[in-house]
Design a protein around this motif. Structure first.
Motif, PDB file in Angstrom:
ATOM      1  N   VAL C 605      69.670 111.983  35.473  1.00 20.57           N
ATOM      2  CA  VAL C 605      69.954 110.590  35.816  1.00 20.57           C
ATOM      3  C   VAL C 605      70.779 110.510  37.091  1.00 20.57           C
ATOM      4  O   VAL C 605      70.496 109.724  37.994  1.00 20.57           O
ATOM      5  CB  VAL C 605      70.695 109.884  34.656  1.00 20.57           C
ATOM      6  CG1 VAL C 605      71.075 108.483  35.082  1.00 20.57           C
ATOM      7  CG2 VAL C 605      69.817 109.848  33.427  1.00 20.57           C
ATOM      8  N   ILE C 655      70.870 102.147  37.729  1.00 17.92           N
ATOM      9  CA  ILE C 655      70.180 103.317  37.189  1.00 17.92           C
ATOM     10  C   ILE C 655      71.101 104.115  36.285  1.00 17.92           C
ATOM     11  O   ILE C 655      70.753 104.484  35.163  1.00 17.92           O
ATOM     12  CB  ILE C 655      69.661 104.216  38.320  1.00 17.92           C
ATOM     13  CG1 ILE C 655      68.511 103.506  39.043  1.00 17.92           C
ATOM     14  CG2 ILE C 655      69.193 105.554  37.778  1.00 17.92           C
ATOM     15  CD1 ILE C 655      68.057 104.214  40.277  1.00 17.92           C
ATOM     16  N   HIS C 657      73.706 103.261  34.679  1.00 17.51           N
ATOM     17  CA  HIS C 657      74.127 102.631  33.432  1.00 17.51           C
ATOM     18  C   HIS C 657      72.980 102.192  32.544  1.00 17.51           C
ATOM     19  O   HIS C 657      73.102 102.138  31.330  1.00 17.51           O
ATOM     20  CB  HIS C 657      75.057 101.461  33.749  1.00 17.51           C
ATOM     21  CG  HIS C 657      76.372 101.933  34.302  1.00 17.51           C
ATOM     22  ND1 HIS C 657      77.433 102.241  33.498  1.00 17.51           N
ATOM     23  CD2 HIS C 657      76.755 102.212  35.561  1.00 17.51           C
ATOM     24  CE1 HIS C 657      78.442 102.673  34.257  1.00 17.51           C
ATOM     25  NE2 HIS C 657      78.054 102.660  35.510  1.00 17.51           N
ATOM     26  N   ALA C 658      71.865 101.857  33.151  1.00 15.87           N
ATOM     27  CA  ALA C 658      70.754 101.402  32.321  1.00 15.87           C
ATOM     28  C   ALA C 658      69.983 102.561  31.718  1.00 15.87           C
ATOM     29  O   ALA C 658      69.429 102.455  30.633  1.00 15.87           O
ATOM     30  CB  ALA C 658      69.818 100.537  33.152  1.00 15.87           C
ATOM     31  N   ALA C 659      69.928 103.668  32.455  1.00 16.91           N
ATOM     32  CA  ALA C 659      69.098 104.789  31.995  1.00 16.91           C
ATOM     33  C   ALA C 659      69.459 105.295  30.597  1.00 16.91           C
ATOM     34  O   ALA C 659      68.572 105.464  29.755  1.00 16.91           O
ATOM     35  CB  ALA C 659      69.151 105.916  33.010  1.00 16.91           C
ATOM     36  N   MET C 661      70.657 103.787  28.189  1.00 17.75           N
ATOM     37  CA  MET C 661      70.223 102.814  27.204  1.00 17.75           C
ATOM     38  C   MET C 661      68.725 102.933  26.991  1.00 17.75           C
ATOM     39  O   MET C 661      68.238 102.925  25.877  1.00 17.75           O
ATOM     40  CB  MET C 661      70.565 101.401  27.684  1.00 17.75           C
ATOM     41  CG  MET C 661      72.048 101.081  27.588  1.00 17.75           C
ATOM     42  SD  MET C 661      72.326  99.324  27.848  1.00 17.75           S
ATOM     43  CE  MET C 661      72.559  99.290  29.614  1.00 17.75           C
ATOM     44  N   LEU C 662      67.992 103.066  28.090  1.00 15.48           N
ATOM     45  CA  LEU C 662      66.533 103.168  27.992  1.00 15.48           C
ATOM     46  C   LEU C 662      66.140 104.442  27.264  1.00 15.48           C
ATOM     47  O   LEU C 662      65.316 104.436  26.369  1.00 15.48           O
ATOM     48  CB  LEU C 662      65.903 103.182  29.384  1.00 15.48           C
ATOM     49  CG  LEU C 662      65.870 101.835  30.128  1.00 15.48           C
ATOM     50  CD1 LEU C 662      65.390 102.044  31.549  1.00 15.48           C
ATOM     51  CD2 LEU C 662      64.959 100.878  29.396  1.00 15.48           C
ATOM     52  N   ILE C 663      66.784 105.527  27.698  1.00 15.48           N
ATOM     53  CA  ILE C 663      66.424 106.813  27.105  1.00 15.48           C
ATOM     54  C   ILE C 663      66.839 106.843  25.641  1.00 15.48           C
ATOM     55  O   ILE C 663      66.122 107.341  24.782  1.00 15.48           O
ATOM     56  CB  ILE C 663      67.081 107.975  27.873  1.00 15.48           C
ATOM     57  CG1 ILE C 663      66.548 107.992  29.302  1.00 15.48           C
ATOM     58  CG2 ILE C 663      66.807 109.290  27.182  1.00 15.48           C
ATOM     59  CD1 ILE C 663      67.163 109.062  30.166  1.00 15.48           C
ATOM     60  N   GLY C 665      66.992 104.422  23.716  1.00 18.64           N
ATOM     61  CA  GLY C 665      66.148 103.553  22.919  1.00 18.64           C
ATOM     62  C   GLY C 665      64.790 104.171  22.584  1.00 18.64           C
ATOM     63  O   GLY C 665      64.160 103.843  21.596  1.00 18.64           O
ATOM     64  N   ILE C 666      64.339 105.089  23.439  1.00 17.55           N
ATOM     65  CA  ILE C 666      62.991 105.645  23.235  1.00 17.55           C
ATOM     66  C   ILE C 666      62.956 106.528  21.990  1.00 17.55           C
ATOM     67  O   ILE C 666      63.788 107.400  21.864  1.00 17.55           O
ATOM     68  CB  ILE C 666      62.550 106.461  24.459  1.00 17.55           C
ATOM     69  CG1 ILE C 666      62.374 105.509  25.655  1.00 17.55           C
ATOM     70  CG2 ILE C 666      61.238 107.180  24.188  1.00 17.55           C
ATOM     71  CD1 ILE C 666      62.027 106.200  26.940  1.00 17.55           C
TER      72      ILE C 666
END
Lengths: 144, 83, 666
Positions: C605, C655, C657-659, C661-663, C665-666
């Motif tokens: 990241v 990127i 901070h959001a990554a 969360m995205l990862i 969540g997957i």
């Protein structure tokens, strides 16, 4: 007379380019499919697949115009063959360069068979076609 | 008898026309004139797509956007051959 | 040794530069016309016992002051009074070129016409009768083919002859009684000021004034005749006059043409038919995208063996140096880490940049790029950019410096400014080392795709910025698209290589100058205070890094990255070299990769955020220098720095901070 040959040529190559183009795109998206197409020496390369589809579309447009007797058919046809040749050269040079890199520096074995990629072999016949039918058309262009 | 004029962008490929009027500011007017686009000049449309064109003027090809082509008015009666 | 000065004038795209290059060879110098950003090319040639200075004036369609190019060209002829003007005419576009001819004749300068590209005209079936031309214009007309260096000797001979013989004819076009009366009235008024009349031919100045030429009016200021002249102008109906005068000129040309060129053909030719395909509403953009793919694909592929070769070469040099045992140690370090490491990281990407520039030159010389600009214009208009922005943006993928200079062809000020401001977001060759390194280390399976995403991101940010600028600081619509489409032609290797070189050498100069200096500065800061471990936290570089760290903490960048980014200001290539120094890996990429992987705070990241930051953060020093030069304003230059940093920071922040969360969540 030559027109029926040209029309047939255009539609055949239009379809061929599309088939190969789509397979290259789809095989990149669906995992596992790549192994299947790989056996037919079709690499998985969506961008190159897109390019093949574009060339195919130009040929199909040419077919429609030639068959329908519309103007510009000859133009689309020659441009189609021209693009086919251009991308054939691009692909050939790229693969040769990659090969050179491997042979000179990489130590990995390189097989000239790597050169047989749709973008290259599909261009062989249109290149001849360009010479046969397109010479006059191109000759009109002033060479610098 | 007043001849109708239409903007150049409405013409189809292969048509030849005579420029009647150019609706542009001074500078652009002069530039167009220097390129050969001025009242009385002959213009032939080579390609056309939704109003943006490639035209042939005095043997030279120019591409014009729709906005530009709308400013050039030509005689509505198109001519084929010398007038 | 007699000296003569010659100016080359003519429309754009007539092969003027080719003739200039052949005549002057390497004895040429490129500078700037004073006070403006227009390039001035001058050089020397020899003919018999004459030393000839040749100035290549900017290509112009006419000498009315619509653009800076035209003002520069005509001011040179009036003020510097060259001995002869060679008017280069494109024989294949003959009629259009004659407009400029009439204006040059009105200037009353000794004139020689070079009928260039005659080979192509002859091939076309165009037959221009040179002797009728000579009779009509009363000037020598020489057949030339610049690209094959034909006719140039005769051209120089005619030029020298014209320069030496006098008197010269002042060719007058009759403008009809009313206008002629105005002209002579004005001429007389101008004549009342002998200084003014000596400087500018009265008839010419009168004609320009009647055409409403603002620049001509300015020439009156300070003259005692000014008031009288202006009063006379008030009385004339200028709009009407201007239209009539253009009419007359064309009348003359129209009358002349059949006598001089019996076969000036105007039919549809192959070039037009090809255009029907290339600019087709459905095929236009796909064909363009396909050709762009071809260009980039070929660039990366063909550059690779060269890059490997250069890498081996530098590695070899490094090894030789290490084995040579030069004393003292700091000198060895300077040569090895500083110079070889620093400069090496730049040279290695040279093939990449030059090949791309060459391919772009091929596309440009074949005539295709003009069509591409036209095809893309519709899309670009929607985001607030003119179609002409397009070519500078493409060049920006090679190097932003020549790209920003290429914006000179955009006449509208706002259009040009926006194009310049968004250009740095086009990922130039210099950023590639960073991407290749980080993507290769942290995304080994997908490195190519990651780099591709970054390029696309750059384009997206550029487009969004253009849209944003139009909505806020630079409102307005782009100027309507109007561009000459030169006929398609098979480009010669020579011309394209030359074009590649013209743009590429700027990158080379940057390499030799700024980057070398930058590399030495990096080395210096990493080595001192004397005795510290090279590139450690105790060196000046380290201290600087710790100072900056708080700024970058929210992004997860530690002090080493902060320093590398700071050095990236000098030139983006230096980022990798600096990281090598700071992570203690020297110039060996393998060990840098290992060092990065080993660092716990550095993960995929962070790597991606860093790549995005480097992509966007601000133009390098060389690009900033050009921005300042081309915009002429500190305000915009500083703005581009600030805006770049802001955008980069914002996106990197998102990127980082959001990554998770995205990862997660997957």
């Amino acid at each position: 007379m030559a027109s029926t040959t040209k029309t047939a040529f255009a539609v055949i190559f239009g379809i061929l380019y599309w088939i190969f183009g789509i397979s290259m795109i789809v095989s990149a998206l669906i995992p596992g499919l790549g192994d299947l197409t790989g056996q037919y020496m079709i690499p998985t390369d969506p961008a190159a697949g897109f390019v093949l589809c574009v060339v195919g579309t130009v040929f199909l447009f040419a077919y429609r115009k030639l068959a329908g007797g519309m103007a510009n058919g000859q133009a689309f046809f020659c441009v189609g063959m021209g693009l086919s040749l251009v991308f054939g050269i691009v692909a050939l040079l790229s693969l040769l360069a990659t090969g050179a890199d491997l042979v000179l520096f990489g130590g990995e074995p390189w097989d000239p068979v790597q050169l047989l990629v749709p973008m290259v072999y599909l261009a062989l016949v249109p290149a001849i076609g360009l010479y046969a039918w397109g010479r006059e058309f191109i000759g009109n262009l002033v060479g610098a | 008898m007043m001849a109708e004029t239409i903007p150049l962008s409405y013409l189809t490929p292969g048509t030849e026309a005579t420029v009647a009027d150019v609706r542009a500011g001074c500078g652009m007017l002069r530039r167009l004139a220097a390129m050969g686009i001025h009242p009385e000049s002959r213009v032939t449309v080579v390609c056309s797509d939704r109003g943006s064109l490639i035209v042939s003027v005095a043997g030279t090809r120019y591409a014009l956007s729709r906005g530009m082509a709308m400013k050039i008015l030509v005689g509505a009666t198109t001519g084929m051959g010398a007038a | 040794m007699k000296k003569i000065r010659i100016a080359l004038a003519g429309n754009p795209n007539v092969g003027k530069s080719t003739i200039f290059n052949v005549l002057t060879g390497s004895r040429q110098h490129v500078g700037n016309w004073p006070g403006v950003t227009v390039e001035k090319k001058s050089g020397f040639a020899k003919y018999q016992d004459y030393e000839i200075e040749i100035v290549d004036l900017p290509g112009t369609y006419s000498l009315t002051a619509y653009s800076i190019d035209e003002v520069v060209a005509r001011d040179y002829i009036i003020d510097e009074k060259p001995d002869v003007v060679i008017h280069v005419v494109d024989a294949t576009n003959f009629e259009r070129n004659l407009y400029l001819t009439t204006q040059l004749m009105e200037l009353g300068v000794p004139l020689v016409m070079a009928l260039n590209m005659s080979d192509m005209a002859e091939k076309n079936g165009t037959a221009i009768n040179r002797s009728s031309m000579k009779k009509f214009f009363e000037i020598p007309v020489v057949r030339t083919v610049g690209s094959k260096a034909e006719g140039l000797d005769e051209l120089l001979r005619a030029a020298v002859h014209e320069a030496e013989t006098s008197p010269h004819h002042e060719h007058a076009i009759g403008y009809g009684d009313t206008i002629e009366r105005s002209i002579s009235d004005l001429g007389a008024a101008i004549g009342n000021d002998p200084a003014l009349a000596a400087r500018y031919p009265p008839r010419w100045l009168a004609i320009r004034l009647l055409e409403g030429d603002e620049n001509a009016k300015e020439k009156l200021s300070g003259s005692q005749a000014q008031a009288h002249v202006l009063a006379l102008l008030e009385k004339a109906d200028l709009d009407q006059t201007e239209a009539e005068m253009a009419d007359r000129r064309y009348g003359v040309i129209g009358a002349l043409l059949p006598q001089v060129c019996t076969t000036c053909v105007k039919e549809m030719n192959s070039s037009d038919l090809i255009d029907r395909v290339i600019t087709d509403r459905y095929l236009g953009i796909p064909i363009f995208l396909a050709l762009m793919w071809g260009a980039f694909q070929l660039t990366f592929a063909v550059a690779t063996p060269f890059m490997t070769a250069i890498d081996e070469l530098f590695g070899y040099c490094g090894a030789v140096l290490a084995g040579s045992g030069i004393e003292p140690a700091w000198l060895m370090s300077l040569l090895g880490d500083g110079i070889i490491g620093g400069v090496g990281s730049v040279i290695i990407f040279l093939p990449n940049i030059f090949i791309l520039l060459f391919l772009l030159a091929l596309l440009e010389d074949s005539g295709y790029l003009a069509r591409a600009a036209f095809v893309m214009d519709r899309l670009m208009y929607a985001i607030g950019l003119p179609g002409k922005s397009f070519i500078p943006m493409l060049i920006g993928f090679g190097c932003n410096v020549p790209a920003i200079m290429a914006t000179r062809s955009i006449e509208d000020k706002s259009d040009r400014l926006i194009t310049i401001l968004i250009n740095p977001f086009m990922s130039c060759g210099a950023r590639l080392p960073v991407f290749v390194l980080l993507a290769g280390v942290f995304f080994p399976a997908n490195a190519g795709n990651v780099v591709f995403i970054l390029y696309v991101l750059g384009i997206v940010v550029a487009i969004a910025s253009a849209w944003l600028f139009r909505k806020t600081i630079l409102p307005g619509k782009p100027a309507p698209f109007l561009m000459e489409m030169p006929p398609y032609r098979l480009p010669t290797l020579f011309t394209s290589v030359r074009h590649m070189w013209d743009r590429g050498y700027m990158y080379l100069r940057k390499a030799g100058g700024i980057i070398l200096a930058g590399a030495l500065i990096v080395w210096f800061l990493a080595t001192f205070p004397y005795g510290v471990e090279y590139g450690s936290a105790d060196s000046y570089a380290g201290m600087l890094g710790h100072l900056l760290q708080p700024l970058f903490a929210p992004l997860g960048f530690d002090w080493k990255i902060a320093v590398a980014l700071l050095f990236g200001f000098i030139a983006k290539e230096i980022v990798v070299g600096s990281m090598g120094v700071l992570y203690g890996a020297g110039d060996d990429e393998g060990s840098l990769a290992a060092a990065l992987l080993a660092d716990p705070s550095f993960g995929p990241v962070t790597a991606f955020a860093l790549m995005v930051f480097v992509l966007l953060y601000m133009p390098c020093i060389a690009a900033l220098a050009v921005i300042k030069k081309e915009t002429g304003s500190w305000k915009w230059t500083i703005f581009s720095v600030g805006y770049g940093i802001a955008v980069a920071y914002l996106l990197a922040f998102i990127i980082v901070h959001a990554a998770p969360m995205l990862i997660g969540g997957i």
